[in-house]
Design an enzyme around this catalytic site. Structure first.
Site, mmCIF file in Angstrom:
data_model
loop_
_atom_site.group_PDB
_atom_site.id
_atom_site.type_symbol
_atom_site.label_atom_id
_atom_site.label_comp_id
_atom_site.label_asym_id
_atom_site.label_seq_id
_atom_site.Cartn_x
_atom_site.Cartn_y
_atom_site.Cartn_z
ATOM 1 N N PRO A 42 0.815 -1.218 0.000
ATOM 2 C CA PRO A 42 0.000 0.000 0.000
ATOM 3 C C PRO A 42 0.846 1.264 0.000
ATOM 4 O O PRO A 42 0.456 2.286 -0.566
ATOM 5 C CB PRO A 42 -0.821 -0.121 1.290
ATOM 6 C CG PRO A 42 -0.827 -1.586 1.597
ATOM 7 C CD PRO A 42 0.501 -2.098 1.128
ATOM 8 N N PRO A 172 57.813 -0.130 -0.823
ATOM 9 C CA PRO A 172 59.260 -0.128 -0.583
ATOM 10 C C PRO A 172 59.865 -1.491 -0.261
ATOM 11 O O PRO A 172 61.046 -1.566 0.057
ATOM 12 C CB PRO A 172 59.408 0.831 0.602
ATOM 13 C CG PRO A 172 58.116 0.741 1.331
ATOM 14 C CD PRO A 172 57.067 0.547 0.272
ATOM 15 N N ASP A 195 60.277 -7.796 -9.786
ATOM 16 C CA ASP A 195 61.490 -7.004 -9.609
ATOM 17 C C ASP A 195 62.207 -7.404 -8.331
ATOM 18 O O ASP A 195 61.615 -7.972 -7.414
ATOM 19 C CB ASP A 195 61.141 -5.511 -9.504
ATOM 20 C CG ASP A 195 61.189 -4.809 -10.853
ATOM 21 O OD1 ASP A 195 61.569 -5.454 -11.839
ATOM 22 O OD2 ASP A 195 60.841 -3.610 -10.905
ATOM 23 N N LYS A 217 66.949 -6.563 -11.153
ATOM 24 C CA LYS A 217 68.163 -5.890 -11.592
ATOM 25 C C LYS A 217 69.005 -5.509 -10.383
ATOM 26 O O LYS A 217 68.495 -5.027 -9.385
ATOM 27 C CB LYS A 217 67.813 -4.623 -12.384
ATOM 28 C CG LYS A 217 66.974 -4.876 -13.630
ATOM 29 C CD LYS A 217 66.564 -3.564 -14.282
ATOM 30 C CE LYS A 217 65.665 -3.800 -15.491
ATOM 31 N NZ LYS A 217 65.242 -2.530 -16.118
ATOM 32 N N GLY A 248 58.826 -2.562 -7.462
ATOM 33 C CA GLY A 248 59.041 -1.875 -6.208
ATOM 34 C C GLY A 248 58.508 -0.454 -6.270
ATOM 35 O O GLY A 248 58.419 0.149 -7.338
ATOM 36 N N GLY A 249 58.134 0.086 -5.113
ATOM 37 C CA GLY A 249 57.649 1.464 -5.071
ATOM 38 C C GLY A 249 56.387 1.661 -5.866
ATOM 39 O O GLY A 249 55.446 0.875 -5.771
ATOM 40 N N ASP A 250 56.367 2.711 -6.673
ATOM 41 C CA ASP A 250 55.245 3.006 -7.556
ATOM 42 C C ASP A 250 55.715 2.850 -8.991
ATOM 43 O O ASP A 250 56.797 3.338 -9.348
ATOM 44 C CB ASP A 250 54.744 4.438 -7.324
ATOM 45 C CG ASP A 250 53.533 4.760 -8.180
ATOM 46 O OD1 ASP A 250 52.405 4.684 -7.665
ATOM 47 O OD2 ASP A 250 53.711 5.075 -9.375
ATOM 48 N N THR A 278 55.276 4.937 -2.962
ATOM 49 C CA THR A 278 56.597 5.217 -3.511
ATOM 50 C C THR A 278 57.653 5.311 -2.419
ATOM 51 O O THR A 278 57.432 5.906 -1.357
ATOM 52 C CB THR A 278 56.582 6.512 -4.340
ATOM 53 O OG1 THR A 278 57.919 6.796 -4.779
ATOM 54 C CG2 THR A 278 56.060 7.693 -3.559
ATOM 55 N N MET A 328 68.272 5.910 -6.497
ATOM 56 C CA MET A 328 69.322 5.241 -7.276
ATOM 57 C C MET A 328 70.571 6.118 -7.373
ATOM 58 O O MET A 328 71.177 6.252 -8.439
ATOM 59 C CB MET A 328 68.806 4.886 -8.673
ATOM 60 C CG MET A 328 67.587 3.980 -8.659
ATOM 61 S SD MET A 328 66.843 3.716 -10.280
ATOM 62 C CE MET A 328 66.061 5.324 -10.560
ATOM 63 N N GLY A 357 64.911 0.659 3.324
ATOM 64 C CA GLY A 357 63.828 1.260 4.089
ATOM 65 C C GLY A 357 62.700 0.306 4.399
ATOM 66 O O GLY A 357 62.253 -0.436 3.527
#
Length: 401
Positions: A42, A172, A195, A217, A248-250, A278, A328, A357
């Site tokens: 209803p 990281p 990696d 690497k 690794g990282g971004d 990152t 790096m 880190g």
């Protein structure tokens, strides 16, 4: 006990008796499944009215009558009246129509489970009439799906299903800093291209049948060149695989993610990019160094130390209120420090070098632009490491000028 069964309701009539909040919670899943929904009530709450106005269901503003069941495959009785719901359940039983009787699971012929869904996987939880318990378990299963704890990998491929590549930033290097989406994709992967600097510990959780291709690497040693990595991604995806490129990282912060994405798309392979935490920001944070800080640093720049800083000097603000982050850059640390001094940075500018880190082997070496190279060489600082230049370094508990 109940017999668990999934219903395919697309194009089939489902009757919902009641237009209140409980009915409104049930309806969206029926809409998503493509059911032909008729609501008999209803009055109806705003959510039901909006769905009716949008054409997702038909709402008849009246009370239930037995003829409403004609042609229905399933009926949900959520009208709030036990007398009416008893009548609906009896009519449905006589017509051999499955009935969910609201608030009375013991006398229902069908139950609505608590459901968790992700990437084509649907997990339904029934708990003998205890909906709160079912929802708690559902939430636990959902969390396990979302974080990749449960194995999501497809064992049977859909015919003609195309492969694809996921560029996953692993952070990281510690497993806890990979995103939930990254975990999901690893749990689904057919092939993982890894990696050296990604979170290696997560690789131990891969199913035995998942192919692992290690393309790590080392400084000065690249056994698998970038061109070959690109080719591997495309080759495996064209075989119909879900390929996770674990980086690794971004992927897009000095990680060649853009190159890999471009190569895949040029060869007709779809790509999903999953950002990572990152190391440029997270590794200084692990050492107690904020890359910006009120009254100390208003901004920061991220550069690769591989190519030196000479060509960048004119682009880097000279003032002490700007943080410089070098990735790096260990092998060129002495030259980079001299270049920055020659470019206008004070010789006494604080510097930190953070190795590994977030890992148990993390080590922080601090000094100034005119002392950091000697200190780093004296203790044998090695890559991977992040170098931070700026007054924010003095905020770290590790800082020794």
């Amino acid at each position: 006990m109940t017999y668990p069964l999934g219903l395919q309701l697309k194009g089939r009539k489902v009757l919902v008796v009641g237009g209140g909040p409980v009915a409104a919670r049930r309806i969206p899943a029926l809409v998503a499944d493509g059911a032909l929904i008729t609501v008999i009530a209803p009055d109806a709450c705003e959510d039901v009215r909006e769905l009716a106005a949008a054409g997702a269901l038909e709402w008849e503003a009246r009370s239930y009558s037995p003829g409403d069941l004609d042609g229905a495959w399933l009926v949900l009785a959520h009208c709030g009246s036990s007398h009416v719901q008893d009548a609906i359940a009896a009519d449905a039983d006589a017509a051999r129509i499955w009935c969910v009787k609201g608030g009375d699971s013991a006398n229902s012929t069908a139950w609505v489970p608590a459901v968790a869904s992700l990437d084509g996987v649907t997990v339904a939880v029934n708990t003998d009439g205890d909906p709160q318990r079912a929802m708690a378990l559902r939430d636990g299963v959902a969390a396990a799906l979302e974080t990749g704890v449960l194995p999501l990998r497809r064992r049977r491929k859909n015919l003609g299903e195309a492969g694809r590549v996921a560029l996953v930033g692993g952070g990281p290097g510690v497993a806890g800093l990979i995103t939930s989406r990254g975990r999901q994709l690893l749990a689904q992967a057919d092939v993982v291209v890894a990696d050296r600097l990604g979170p290696r510990s997560v690789l131990a959780d891969l199913a035995p049948e998942v192919q692992l291709i290690d393309v790590g690497k080392m400084p000065g040693h690249h056994p698998v060149p970038q061109s070959e990595i690109n080719a591997i991604l495309v080759e495996q995806a064209l075989l119909g695989h879900l390929v996770v490129r674990l980086k690794g990282g971004d992927p897009y912060v000095l990680g060649r993610g853009g190159e890999e994405e471009q190569y895949c798309r040029e060869h007709g392979v779809s790509v999903e990019v999953v950002p990572g935490v990152t190391s440029a920001i997270s590794v200084p944070a692990a050492a107690g160094i904020p890359v910006t800080h009120r009254g100390v640093a208003k901004g920061f720049s991220v550069l690769t130390g591989h190519e030196g800083l000479t060509q960048q000097i004119g682009l880097i603000p000279r003032g002490s209120d700007h943080t410089l982050i070098l990735l790096m850059g260990v092998s060129l640390l002495r030259r980079s420090a001299r270049t920055l001094i020659d470019g206008g940075r004070a010789a006494g500018t604080p510097v930190a070098v953070i190795e590994d880190g977030w890992l148990p082997t993390q080590r922080v070496t601090t000094g100034t632009l005119d002392t950091i190279a000697d200190r780093a060489e004296a203790i044998g600082v090695r890559a991977p490491a992040v170098i931070v230049v700026g007054d924010v370094v003095a905020l770290s508990p590790h800082f020794l000028p």
